[in-house]
Design a protein around this motif. Structure first.
Motif, PDB file in Angstrom:
ATOM      1  N   ASP A  88       0.848  -1.187   0.000  1.00 12.66           N
ATOM      2  CA  ASP A  88       0.000   0.000   0.000  1.00 12.66           C
ATOM      3  C   ASP A  88       0.888   1.243   0.000  1.00 12.66           C
ATOM      4  OD1 ASP A  88       0.933   0.147   2.576  1.00 12.66           O
ATOM      5  OD2 ASP A  88      -1.023   0.054   3.538  1.00 12.66           O
TER       6      ASP A  88
ATOM      7  N   ASP B 272      -8.882  -5.915  15.132  1.00 11.90           N
ATOM      8  CA  ASP B 272      -8.959  -5.543  13.711  1.00 11.90           C
ATOM      9  C   ASP B 272     -10.042  -4.474  13.591  1.00 11.90           C
ATOM     10  OD1 ASP B 272      -8.969  -5.331  10.984  1.00 11.90           O
ATOM     11  OD2 ASP B 272      -9.955  -7.245  10.635  1.00 11.90           O
TER      12      ASP B 272
ATOM     13  N   ASP C   1     -10.469  -2.700  10.689  1.00 15.91           N
ATOM     14  CA  ASP C   1     -10.536  -2.483   9.244  1.00 15.91           C
ATOM     15  C   ASP C   1      -9.666  -1.308   8.799  1.00 15.91           C
ATOM     16  OD1 ASP C   1     -12.181  -4.689   8.841  1.00 15.91           O
ATOM     17  OD2 ASP C   1     -13.937  -3.531   9.405  1.00 15.91           O
ATOM     18  N   ILE C   2     -10.244  -0.356   8.153  1.00 16.92           N
ATOM     19  CA  ILE C   2      -9.460   0.733   7.572  1.00 16.92           C
ATOM     20  C   ILE C   2      -8.724   1.559   8.627  1.00 16.92           C
ATOM     21  CG2 ILE C   2     -11.273   2.472   7.525  1.00 16.92           C
ATOM     22  CD1 ILE C   2     -10.222   3.095   4.627  1.00 16.92           C
TER      23      ILE C   2
ATOM     24  N   THR D 280      -7.074   0.254  11.301  1.00 19.99           N
ATOM     25  CA  THR D 280      -6.005  -0.496  11.969  1.00 19.99           C
ATOM     26  C   THR D 280      -4.697   0.259  11.749  1.00 19.99           C
ATOM     27  OG1 THR D 280      -7.155  -2.585  11.608  1.00 19.99           O
ATOM     28  CG2 THR D 280      -4.810  -2.716  12.133  1.00 19.99           C
TER      29      THR D 280
ATOM     30  N   ASP E 128      -4.130  -6.189   8.158  1.00 19.61           N
ATOM     31  CA  ASP E 128      -5.314  -5.636   7.508  1.00 19.61           C
ATOM     32  C   ASP E 128      -5.022  -5.201   6.081  1.00 19.61           C
ATOM     33  OD1 ASP E 128      -8.119  -4.729   7.794  1.00 19.61           O
ATOM     34  OD2 ASP E 128      -7.208  -2.802   7.314  1.00 19.61           O
ATOM     35  N   ASP E 129      -5.772  -5.756   5.158  1.00 19.99           N
ATOM     36  CA  ASP E 129      -5.740  -5.325   3.759  1.00 19.99           C
ATOM     37  C   ASP E 129      -7.146  -4.913   3.385  1.00 19.99           C
ATOM     38  OD1 ASP E 129      -3.030  -5.728   3.113  1.00 19.99           O
ATOM     39  OD2 ASP E 129      -3.364  -7.867   2.903  1.00 19.99           O
ATOM     40  N   THR E 130      -7.297  -3.667   3.031  1.00 25.06           N
ATOM     41  CA  THR E 130      -8.616  -3.172   2.666  1.00 25.06           C
ATOM     42  C   THR E 130      -8.815  -3.300   1.163  1.00 25.06           C
ATOM     43  OG1 THR E 130      -7.712  -0.944   2.499  1.00 25.06           O
ATOM     44  CG2 THR E 130      -8.720  -1.551   4.585  1.00 25.06           C
ATOM     45  N   GLY E 131     -10.035  -3.151   0.725  1.00 24.31           N
ATOM     46  CA  GLY E 131     -10.341  -3.245  -0.699  1.00 24.31           C
ATOM     47  C   GLY E 131     -10.638  -4.669  -1.106  1.00 24.31           C
TER      48      GLY E 131
ATOM     49  N   ASP F 171      -7.313 -10.205   4.095  1.00 29.00           N
ATOM     50  CA  ASP F 171      -6.288  -9.943   5.099  1.00 29.00           C
ATOM     51  C   ASP F 171      -5.225 -11.039   5.050  1.00 29.00           C
ATOM     52  OD1 ASP F 171      -7.750  -7.771   5.832  1.00 29.00           O
ATOM     53  OD2 ASP F 171      -8.177  -8.456   7.864  1.00 29.00           O
TER      54      ASP F 171
END
Length: 151
Positions: A48, A76, A78-79, A81, A112-115, A119
């Motif tokens: 990212d 966790d 989400d966005i 973290t 955490d990996d968003t989109g 994860d």
């Protein structure tokens, strides 16, 4: 007949004392007390904006009977973290008190990996503790390295 029972009882008592003696020796080697440590989170696939992990989960030390003392934990969110490549981020190490013998170091840490990405799992499992040193707990997507300065 009575002598056989007494003999069996003595044999069982001797075996129990031998087992307890071994347990006491290993418990003395990792007795309760302060645990000084630092934690490094690694995710080689992180791509990212800052290329740094956003870890969540838990790292802990464990007694032979399963009692645990958390060294680090974060939910966790989400966005939200936070980015955290190392804990503590404001000093060389942190200290927690374990009121039990320490025989294992464990971690269950996600990243955490968003989109559209799922994860990642940085660490999942336990390693035996043999005193101060560096311990790495791997996961399918990275690793968590814990340095124990005092245990």
């Amino acid at each position: 007949m009575r002598f056989k029972s007494v003999g069996r009882l003595a044999a069982v008592a001797s075996a129990v004392l031998l087992l307890l003696g071994g347990a006491a020796t290993s418990a003395q080697a990792a007795a309760p007390g302060p645990v000084a440590y630092s934690i490094d989170f690694s995710n080689p696939q992180e791509q990212d904006d800052n290329n740094l992990p956003e870890p969540y989960g838990r790292v802990w030390v464990q007694a032979p009977w399963g009692q645990q003392t958390a060294l680090w934990e974060h939910p966790d969110v989400d966005i939200n973290t936070p980015t955290l490549p190392r804990y503590p981020d404001d000093g060389p190490y942190s200290v927690r008190y374990a009121d039990h013998p320490v025989t294992e170091l464990c971690a269950l840490v996600g990243e955490d990996d968003t989109g559209i990405n799922d994860d990642d799992t940085l660490a999942a499992g336990c390693v035996p503790v043999e005193g101060p040193g560096t311990y790495t707990i791997p996961g399918p997507d990275g690793s968590v390295t814990i340095t124990l300065y005092d245990v």
